[in-house]
Design an enzyme around this catalytic site. Structure first.
Site, short mmCIF file in Angstrom:
data_model
loop_
_atom_site.label_atom_id
_atom_site.label_comp_id
_atom_site.label_asym_id
_atom_site.label_seq_id
_atom_site.Cartn_x
_atom_site.Cartn_y
_atom_site.Cartn_z
N HIS A 1 0.83 -1.20 0.00
CA HIS A 1 0.00 0.00 0.00
C HIS A 1 0.87 1.26 0.00
CE1 HIS A 1 -2.87 2.78 2.34
NE2 HIS A 1 -3.43 2.60 1.16
N GLU B 1 0.73 -0.66 -4.86
CA GLU B 1 -0.38 0.26 -5.09
C GLU B 1 0.13 1.68 -5.04
OE1 GLU B 1 -3.61 2.94 -3.38
OE2 GLU B 1 -1.66 2.36 -2.56
N ASP C 1 -1.27 6.04 -5.67
CA ASP C 1 -2.30 7.02 -5.99
C ASP C 1 -1.69 8.03 -6.95
OD1 ASP C 1 -4.26 6.21 -3.76
OD2 ASP C 1 -2.43 6.63 -2.64
N HIS D 1 -0.86 10.78 -2.36
CA HIS D 1 -2.23 10.44 -1.97
C HIS D 1 -3.14 11.65 -1.87
CE1 HIS D 1 -5.51 9.61 0.90
NE2 HIS D 1 -5.52 8.40 0.33
N GLU E 1 -4.52 3.96 -8.25
CA GLU E 1 -5.77 4.60 -7.83
C GLU E 1 -5.82 6.02 -8.39
OE1 GLU E 1 -8.38 6.16 -4.01
OE2 GLU E 1 -6.78 4.69 -3.65
#
Length: 288
Positions: free
Chosen positions: A8, A35, A37, A50, A118
């Protein structure tokens, strides 16, 4: 089969999230996926961060969208974590990553790796964010049918159902992940920083997005459901129904063996964690 483990924002339990160090550590930890963002900068570059604003994870202030990539690279993105960076992971001046930088790290690993991207909304650029991401990936040699970029398998995540529908025009069904989480007061307070919208109106918008996202999953217009851990605990029957219907479930954020055991018992196939080595070792130890 043990779950697929995504790091993450990199191994963000160890090093500052989204940094070069966090992703290099994730690879060293044996994570099967990472992962990130993404936001667009003022000069149209995709950057791994993020928040919409800079205050929490940098020594800067203001909106990410108001800075160029070159300006963002001048910020300190590590000190807030209070953890030193090993020399082999690069110096502090090279820790902020554009998406292109992250892709270089993954390619240099020389092994198959999954990249979950994301797309952050609300964005001042609207769905131009999706357009920019697809254009970037195509330029890099991404294959839209398999969603492979060399050894890197790319999947796409968002809380915004409109983002999923936009991406579905050019992205395979099986790599689209609709994120879902019940609306909490804290999330509303956080989201209010995006603008001067009234709290009640924002709650209504978030609840409508959740309902539309759940419907996309129910109709299997996307192939992956991305529930928060709390959402899974609150709706275990729904999660099991999705799995029974052939939807993959990628739960976040799974940081303890207790949580991993609970999710594995439900049949959840993918975990996103701040501590990939910890969760991977738990399953290597025959976690049931």
């Amino acid at each position: 089969m043990p779950p697929v483990i995504f790091a993450h924002r990199g191994s963000s339990g160890t090093y500052a999230e989204h940094t070069r160090a966090a992703y290099l550590q994730a690879l060293a930890d044996g994570a099967e996926g990472v992962e990130c963002d993404v936001h667009l900068t003022r000069d149209g570059q995709l950057v791994c961060i993020h928040d919409t604003t800079l205050e929490r994870t940098t020594d800067g202030s203001g909106d990410v969208a108001d800075r160029t990539l070159a300006e963002l690279r001048m910020l300190d993105v590590c000190s807030w974590k209070g953890v030193g960076i090993p020399a082999e992971y690069g110096d502090a001046a090279h820790q902020l990553l554009a998406l292109s930088d992250l892709l270089v790290l993954l390619r240099e690993s020389g092994r198959p790796i999954k990249l979950a991207i994301e797309l952050k909304h609300p964005s001042p650029f609207g769905l131009r964010l999706e357009e920019a991401l697809i254009a970037f990936l195509m330029d890099e040699g991404w294959d839209p049918e398999s969603s492979m970029l060399g050894l890197v398998e790319v999947s796409f995540m968002s809380f915004n159902p409109d983002s999923m529908l936009q991406l579905a025009e050019s992205v395979p069904h099986h790599v689209l992940c609709q994120l879902v989480a019940d609306v909490s007061p804290q999330e509303v307070r956080d989201a209010l920083s995006f603008g001067s919208i009234a709290e009640g109106a924002l709650i209504a918008i978030m609840q409508r997005a959740l309902k539309e996202g759940e419907e996309l999953i129910d109709r299997q217009e996307i192939g992956i459901a991305g529930p928060s851990l709390q959402y899974v605990r609150d709706h275990p029957e729904r999660i099991q129904r999705w799995i029974h219907d052939g939807v993959r479930v990628r739960a976040w954020t799974v940081n303890t063996e207790e949580d991993a055991r609970f999710l594995a018992g439900l049949g959840v196939q993918e975990f996103t964690t701040d501590y990939p080595a910890r969760i991977r070792l738990a399953f290597e130890g025959n976690l049931k």
